[in-house]
Design an enzyme around this catalytic site. Structure first.
Site, mmCIF file in Angstrom:
data_model
loop_
_atom_site.group_PDB
_atom_site.id
_atom_site.type_symbol
_atom_site.label_atom_id
_atom_site.label_comp_id
_atom_site.label_asym_id
_atom_site.label_seq_id
_atom_site.Cartn_x
_atom_site.Cartn_y
_atom_site.Cartn_z
ATOM 1 N N CYS B 92 0.822 -1.217 0.000
ATOM 2 C CA CYS B 92 0.000 0.000 0.000
ATOM 3 C C CYS B 92 0.860 1.272 0.000
ATOM 4 O O CYS B 92 1.580 1.498 -0.954
ATOM 5 C CB CYS B 92 -0.980 -0.044 1.172
ATOM 6 N N HIS B 193 -4.119 -5.358 2.184
ATOM 7 C CA HIS B 193 -3.832 -5.644 3.587
ATOM 8 C C HIS B 193 -4.514 -6.974 3.913
ATOM 9 O O HIS B 193 -5.058 -7.627 3.041
ATOM 10 C CB HIS B 193 -4.386 -4.535 4.479
#
Ligand SMILES: [Zn+2]
Lengths: 431, 244
Positions: B92, B193
């Site tokens: 990310c 995630h």
């Protein structure tokens, strides 16, 4: 400060009152219908209907009252209960105080509570972080309690600093007409927002959660956190600008709170944990600022036992389970040490109110449960099971909440995220 | 042989989405196989060890990205470690800072990244939030599904030197162009995630195999298989609400 009720009466006030009356009446009907249909207390639908009929209801209902608001990521509900009890204990007539005791802390929840108590001249309001700015603008609260800031529901709130900025902007805008702020001096983002107030009362709560306070909210530098030692309390400061932990007016140590005059107040609460002693210290400071005495405040707070069902014991067949709520990693860090039973039940969901991403499970120190058995329950029980596998904690999985709790052993502790917590309250006969 | 060093970089800056779990998963999978290892967490101000087997970066906010780039650029040990053959696994915001440039703030200020991946990131038309499912082609040609939760406002475009990590089945991925993540040499960037290595043991073992220079036998973890089956079924049932 100009009291809200001294505002001049405008010609459209009468019409406004009629509209508000209609809104309250319609809200009441909707709440009643909802109750009859067996869909809860109806508090939420009441507020929604009211605000649809009179979009100004929120501001109108706030006027003509002395207001104290409580906000922050964790502990809002308990602190609001503590502060309400503290203020009521100093009054001969406790009905003068209205509060949203059920934890409904958005516009419609606050409007719903206020609409039911038009004559209460004091309002103590749990206020969602996103509503604080409008509450300051429209309600001109005398007092604002800011507890802490941590990551929560990151699928919806991407930057926690944006909320802190909204508080700060509202306090700057309100200037000397804004609230006195009672603020947790251990939380850098709270301090950054609260120091914009014209007057701030600082409470050194001893909070040790620093995972969400890496960077200075003022200048972006990496903050320096000096951990607690036997000789000194934890402190933080920015190495690059003037933001640092303020000198406290109140200091929490163990079960005592020392005020700026050196007087020691013994808390002796019924609600458990270090975290609630920090909440109570903030409520004590707020009650004193609001004009009550510390002795009355302490007496009132000691009667608070299970605010909105937290820490209450629910019954599932032959099992009695104490229900604890933990909504985010900071909340879990406080709740896990309180849950001492073996087995212990942990309930996880990822509905909107829980946060849809459960990656936060890996930011909680479940390793501390090693040696005990964990029952994983709730729709995301399997995510917890994987987390516990890697933590080396023995566990079993039972996604259904009732089955997970029923007839397991005599007494249990159960920690749950928001949605399963509310379901367990109902299943366990508490709501 | 010296212990494999797993280095989690700047947890306090790039750790808000539980991505430290990727480090915990790698360390535990080595421990379960009896392979000597060390897990090292480095915070800003501390030197990054130059001799890691695997470096890990996670997700975080805009200001944290700038701070992390600044600290890693002045430290320089990450670059030395990569030159020495370490594996980098970045998620990310950590993925974005490994690229050429990315943007931060309401005014989309362009920031130079670390240049370890030939990718650039700009604000996308909408935030990508929700469960994601992708198809990753493993080195042996077989396909493994990657499940996770993406939450990013930046959309990433790959340059000539980077290849996509996986193809998107459900979700947005890099930019809605059907690709997810990037691979360049021994650097891997990805959005999900979960943490992604907890949900995807094949990918975790791929990272470890690269670092060790040898293949690993799979571990038998029925809890993880059940979670994967749950999440894959859930996301395929179309309960993903884009941008909600
Ligand atoms: Zn600073």
């Amino acid at each position: 400060m100009v009291p809200a009720n001294s505002r001049s009466r405008r010609p459209d006030d009468d019409l406004g009152r009629v509209r508000l009356g209609l809104a309250i009446g319609a809200g009441r009907l909707a709440a009643k219908a909802s109750r009859l249909a067996g869909r809860g207390s109806g508090a939420s639908i009441r507020g929604q209907v009211m605000l649809r009929i009179d979009p100004q209801a929120f501001g109108k209902l706030l006027r003509h009252r002395r207001i104290a608001a409580v906000s922050g990521t964790n502990g809002k509900t308990t602190t609001t209960h503590l502060l309400t009890a503290a203020v009521r204990a100093s009054l001969s007539d406790g009905n003068r105080v209205v509060t949203n005791a059920d934890g409904a802390n958005l516009y419609h929840g606050i409007a719903s509570a206020l609409g039911e108590h038009p004559d209460a001249d004091i309002a103590i309001l749990e206020t969602d972080e996103r509503v604080v700015r409008e509450l300051i603008r429209q309600g001109r609260p005398e007092l604002l309690v800011l507890l802490n800031f941590s990551r929560d529901q990151l699928d919806r709130h991407h930057e926690i600093k944006a909320l802190g900025r909204s508080w700060r902007d509202a306090l700057v805008e309100a200037g000397t007409e804004g609230p006195v702020v009672v603020a947790n001096s251990c939380d850098p983002l709270v301090v950054w927002a609260a120091r914009a107030a014209h007057r701030t009362v600082w409470v050194d709560t001893g909070d040790s959660w620093t995972q969400d306070a890496a960077l200075c909210p003022e200048c972006g530098s990496v903050l320096v956190h000096a951990p607690a030692t036997p000789a000194s309390r934890a402190r933080w400061h920015c190495p690059a600008c003037d933001l640092s932990q303020p000198t406290p007016d109140y200091v929490v140590h163990g079960d005592d709170v020392t005020d700026r005059s050196g007087t020691v107040h013994h808390l002796a609460l019924q609600v458990p944990g270090r975290f609630n002693r920090a909440n109570a210290a903030c409520a004590l400071a707020a009650a004193v600022e609001f004009g009550g005495g510390a002795a009355d405040a302490l007496r009132g707070m000691r009667d608070v036992k299970s605010p909105a069902g937290r820490y209450a014991t629910a019954h599932f067949g032959s099992t009695s389970a104490r229900l604890l709520l933990a909504k985010n990693p900071a909340g879990w860090a406080e709740s896990l040490p309180l849950a001492a039973s073996d087995p212990v039940v942990l309930a996880i969901d990822s509905a909107a109110a829980d946060g849809r991403d459960v990656s936060w499970l890996w930011d909680v120190d479940y390793e501390q449960l090693a040696g005990r058995h964990v029952v994983c329950t709730g729709p995301r029980a399997q995510d917890l099971a994987v987390r516990l596998t890697y933590a080396g904690v023995e566990h079993s999985v039972e996604p259904d909440l009732s089955t997970a709790l029923t007839d397991r052993s005599a007494t249990l502790d159960c920690i749950a995220t928001y949605t399963p917590f509310q379901r367990l309250r109902r299943l366990g006969g508490l709501a | 042989m010296s212990p494999v060093r797993i280095v989690l970089i700047y947890q306090s800056l790039l750790g808000i989405y539980g991505d430290r779990g990727n480090a915990m998963v790698l360390a535990k999978r080595l421990e379960w196989r009896g392979i000597d290892h060390e897990l090292i967490v480095v915070e800003p101000g501390e030197p990054v060890p130059p001799d890691a087997g695997v470096y890990l970066l996670g997700g975080g906010e805009d200001m944290a990205q700038i701070s992390a780039v600044r600290a890693l650029t002045s430290d320089t040990n990450l670059f030395r470690g990569m030159d020495a053959g370490a594996v980098l696994f970045a998620v990310c915001a950590g993925y974005q800072i490994c690229g050429q440039t990315f943007t931060v703030g309401d005014h989309d200020e362009v920031i130079d990244g670390l240049g370890l991946l030939d990718v650039t990131t700009r604000r996308g038309p909408q935030r990508a939030v929700g469960e994601i499912l992708t198809r990753w082609t493993r080195p042996d040609g077989s396909v493994s599904l990657i499940t996770g939760f993406e939450n990013h406002g930046g959309f990433t475009t790959l340059g000539a030197d980077a290849a996509p990590l996986a193809q998107v089945e459900v979700g947005i991925g890099n930019s809605g162009d059907g690709t997810e993540g990037a691979v360049q040499g021994r650097a891997i960037g990805t959005y999900p995630h979960g943490p992604v290595l907890a949900r995807n043991p094949d990918l975790a073992d791929h990272v470890l195999s690269l670092a060790l220079g040898r293949d690993l036998e799979p571990l038998d973890l029925p809890e993880v298989d059940r979670l994967r089956a749950d999440r894959i079924a859930h996301v395929r049932a179309g309960r993903r609400r884009v941008g909600a």
